[in-house]
Design an enzyme around this catalytic site. Structure first.
Site, short mmCIF file in Angstrom:
data_model
loop_
_atom_site.label_atom_id
_atom_site.label_comp_id
_atom_site.label_asym_id
_atom_site.label_seq_id
_atom_site.Cartn_x
_atom_site.Cartn_y
_atom_site.Cartn_z
N PHE A 162 -82.18 -66.08 -61.91
CA PHE A 162 -83.10 -65.21 -62.65
C PHE A 162 -84.18 -64.73 -61.67
O PHE A 162 -84.80 -65.55 -60.99
CB PHE A 162 -83.72 -66.00 -63.80
CG PHE A 162 -84.58 -65.19 -64.70
CD1 PHE A 162 -84.02 -64.27 -65.58
CD2 PHE A 162 -85.96 -65.32 -64.67
CE1 PHE A 162 -84.83 -63.52 -66.41
CE2 PHE A 162 -86.77 -64.58 -65.50
CZ PHE A 162 -86.20 -63.67 -66.38
N ASP A 233 -83.86 -74.89 -64.45
CA ASP A 233 -84.47 -73.97 -65.41
C ASP A 233 -83.60 -73.99 -66.67
O ASP A 233 -82.41 -73.64 -66.62
CB ASP A 233 -84.52 -72.55 -64.81
CG ASP A 233 -85.27 -71.58 -65.72
OD1 ASP A 233 -85.22 -71.74 -66.95
OD2 ASP A 233 -85.90 -70.65 -65.18
N TYR A 258 -90.32 -69.09 -75.65
CA TYR A 258 -90.17 -68.06 -76.70
C TYR A 258 -88.73 -67.68 -76.99
O TYR A 258 -88.47 -66.86 -77.85
CB TYR A 258 -91.01 -66.82 -76.37
CG TYR A 258 -90.79 -66.24 -74.98
CD1 TYR A 258 -89.73 -65.37 -74.74
CD2 TYR A 258 -91.66 -66.54 -73.94
CE1 TYR A 258 -89.53 -64.84 -73.47
CE2 TYR A 258 -91.46 -66.03 -72.66
CZ TYR A 258 -90.40 -65.17 -72.44
OH TYR A 258 -90.20 -64.66 -71.18
N LYS A 259 -87.78 -68.24 -76.27
CA LYS A 259 -86.38 -67.92 -76.53
C LYS A 259 -85.85 -68.82 -77.66
O LYS A 259 -86.40 -68.80 -78.75
CB LYS A 259 -85.58 -68.02 -75.24
CG LYS A 259 -86.00 -66.90 -74.28
CD LYS A 259 -85.36 -66.98 -72.92
CE LYS A 259 -85.88 -65.83 -72.05
NZ LYS A 259 -85.92 -66.17 -70.63
N ARG A 407 -74.69 -59.39 -74.14
CA ARG A 407 -74.98 -60.78 -74.50
C ARG A 407 -75.25 -60.94 -76.01
O ARG A 407 -76.06 -60.20 -76.58
CB ARG A 407 -76.21 -61.29 -73.73
CG ARG A 407 -76.07 -61.17 -72.22
CD ARG A 407 -77.27 -61.78 -71.52
NE ARG A 407 -78.53 -61.18 -71.95
CZ ARG A 407 -79.74 -61.59 -71.56
NH1 ARG A 407 -79.82 -62.63 -70.74
NH2 ARG A 407 -80.83 -61.00 -71.98
C1 LIG Z 1 -86.90 -65.76 -69.80
C2 LIG Z 1 -86.81 -66.55 -68.57
C3 LIG Z 1 -87.95 -66.96 -67.90
C4 LIG Z 1 -89.30 -66.57 -68.41
O1 LIG Z 1 -90.29 -66.64 -67.45
P1 LIG Z 1 -91.81 -66.37 -67.84
O2 LIG Z 1 -92.55 -66.64 -66.61
O3 LIG Z 1 -92.16 -67.32 -68.96
O4 LIG Z 1 -91.92 -64.94 -68.27
C5 LIG Z 1 -87.78 -67.76 -66.78
N1 LIG Z 1 -86.56 -68.12 -66.33
C6 LIG Z 1 -85.44 -67.71 -66.95
C7 LIG Z 1 -84.10 -68.13 -66.44
C8 LIG Z 1 -85.53 -66.91 -68.08
O5 LIG Z 1 -84.44 -66.48 -68.69
#
Ligand SMILES: *Cc1c(COP(=O)(O)O)cnc(C)c1O
Length: 447
Positions: A162, A233, A258-259, A407
């Site tokens: 990511f 992560d 938030y996911k 997705r």
């Molecule tokens: C959504 C997501 C994030 C979110 O990062 P923020 O710093 O909270 O915006 C981080 N890592 C992954 C793999 C994600 O999908």
């Protein structure tokens, strides 16, 4: 029911006659096609149905005519969330003001929220914290690992991780604090570790595109054998499937709040630091809230003995209030139920996609075994963005990622099997129109 290949079969014992996807040899030609009635049966008659409907009722019902497969972007809202926020605004801000800090335990929330996730993350409550963003927590983890493994300076990460995780690591390297070593995938980890100079291996537990889930315990063992720490992560697994952080001996982990965790728009993130890393090393960001005695206002820093050392500043009280509604639900979710139901939903989705999407060239990009995949199911299809836009117009919220990934984020607590059936009908309907790839895109197609 036995698979025509006579070698592999996994049946869901309580659904007579339904073979679940299990056979690599016969995939796609498996002679079972789920009907709408089958999906209704799955929703109604499973042994878990009662427990699940009780959990489902703690979320706001979806808006009529819209089906959400965006748990991988923003999870559903717990019913109690608006009232929790309203209480902070009225009782907290208007009435109690300064007294609220103690009256409502605002300063304890990062710990309380983290502890609520202990079950589904397989971690001791005192090793978790909810604060800041995932990117910031990733930064804290990498800096802590570099400090704990000094003079080693190498961070190993996947090239296609990511992007924010890569950017954070790049920033640390650019400041002269680390050297980055990229691997294409986890199979290259052994070679990357061979020089014995790696401080930390930073991996996505679940890939944000394909939904491929790594073997956390095995990779952690591999990192440890080479003297490195393991950081995962969990953004695409936390709240979707059961995770075993402690049993896997993971050192550090972060997860998006938030996911699937349903903490609310822009919710703070989850941080996990194994207790052996809370010794002499100071956190990368030292602040008063992480001090051993915040209100002693001492002239110099002493880290708090527990996870609190990683909260640099004041907690985000409003955001935490929203998150607290989800935390109350997570505290009551048996991890095995979560996992079992997510497996049933995503197996069903794959089965439906293979039965109804095969004619249109839909290829499943996610692993076919539940233990090898995370929250969402990804399809590989040329024109994924157009398809996502078309589905959105038809009230089915999915997402596309470049270049050609579509997705379906499947939330285990709110998605029903019938929702999946409907979504696949919409998908097949769109693709039956030969001109579907010409659809214009708009701003919401990008997110
Ligand atoms: C959504 C997501 C994030 C979110 O990062 P923020 O710093 O909270 O915006 C981080 N890592 C992954 C793999 C994600 O999908």
């Amino acid at each position: 029911m036995t698979c025509p290949c006579h070698r592999a079969v996994v049946c869901t014992p309580w659904v007579n006659g339904y073979s679940r996807l299990a056979c690599a040899t016969f995939l796609g030609t498996f002679p079972v096609s789920l009907t709408l009635q089958d999906c209704q049966t799955l929703d109604r008659d499973s042994p878990d149905a009662a427990a699940l409907s009780a959990l489902r009722e703690r979320f706001v019902p979806g808006t009529d005519g819209t089906l959400h497969f965006d748990g991988n972007s923003i999870g559903p809202m717990p019913l109690a969330a608006p009232q929790r926020v309203a209480q902070v605004m009225s009782e907290g801000w208007v009435t109690m003001r300064r007294r609220s800090w103690t009256q409502f335990d605002w300063l304890d929330q990062p710990h309380t929220l983290g502890a609520a996730l202990a079950g589904i993350l397989g971690a001791a409550p005192e090793d978790l914290l909810v604060a800041d963003t995932t990117s910031l927590n990733q930064y804290k983890c990498l800096r802590l690992a570099l400090a704990a493994r000094a003079p080693r300076r190498v961070i190993v990460l996947e090239r296609n991780v990511f992007p924010s995780n890569r950017y954070v690591a790049e920033g640390i390297a650019r400041a002269g604090l680390a050297q980055l070593r990229f691997i294409e995938d986890a199979s290259e980890l052994g070679a990357a570790l061979a020089l014995g100079d790696v401080a930390v291996v930073a991996l996505s537990h679940v890939d944000y595109r394909s939904s491929t889930r790594l073997d956390m315990a095995a990779l952690t063992r591999e990192a440890h054998a080479a003297g490195a720490l393991a950081l995962f992560d969990l953004s695409h697994s936390a709240g979707a499937v059961a995770i075993q952080l402690a049993a896997s001996e993971v050192d550090l982990a972060v997860a998006c709040g938030y996911k699937y965790l349903c903490g609310g728009p822009g919710a703070p993130s989850v941080l996990y630091v194994a207790s052996h890393l809370r010794g002499q090393w100071w956190p990368a960001i030292c602040g008063w809230m992480g001090h051993a005695d915040t209100f002693a206002f001492e002239p110099s820093y002493t880290p708090h003995p527990g996870m609190q050392r990683f909260t640099a500043g004041t907690p985000a009280v409003l955001a935490n209030a929203a998150f607290s509604a989800a935390a109350d639900i997570w505290r009551d979710v048996p991890p095995d139920l979560l996992d079992r139901h997510h497996a049933s939903l995503t197996d069903t989705l794959i089965e439906l996609l293979q039965a109804h999407g095969g004619d249109f060239g839909v290829a499943i990009a996610s692993p076919l075994t539940h233990a090898r995949r995370g929250g969402h199911i990804a399809l590989e299809i040329d024109g994924a963005a157009q398809l996502a836009a078309g589905m959105l117009d038809a009230g089915v919220v999915v997402s596309a990622r470049k270049p050609d990934t579509l997705r379906f984020g499947v939330h285990p607590l709110t998605t029903r099997h019938v929702d999946l059936w409907q979504a696949v009908q919409v998908l097949a309907g769109l693709m039956a129109d030969p001109g579907w790839r010409d659809r214009p895109l708009n701003a919401s197609s990008r997110i």
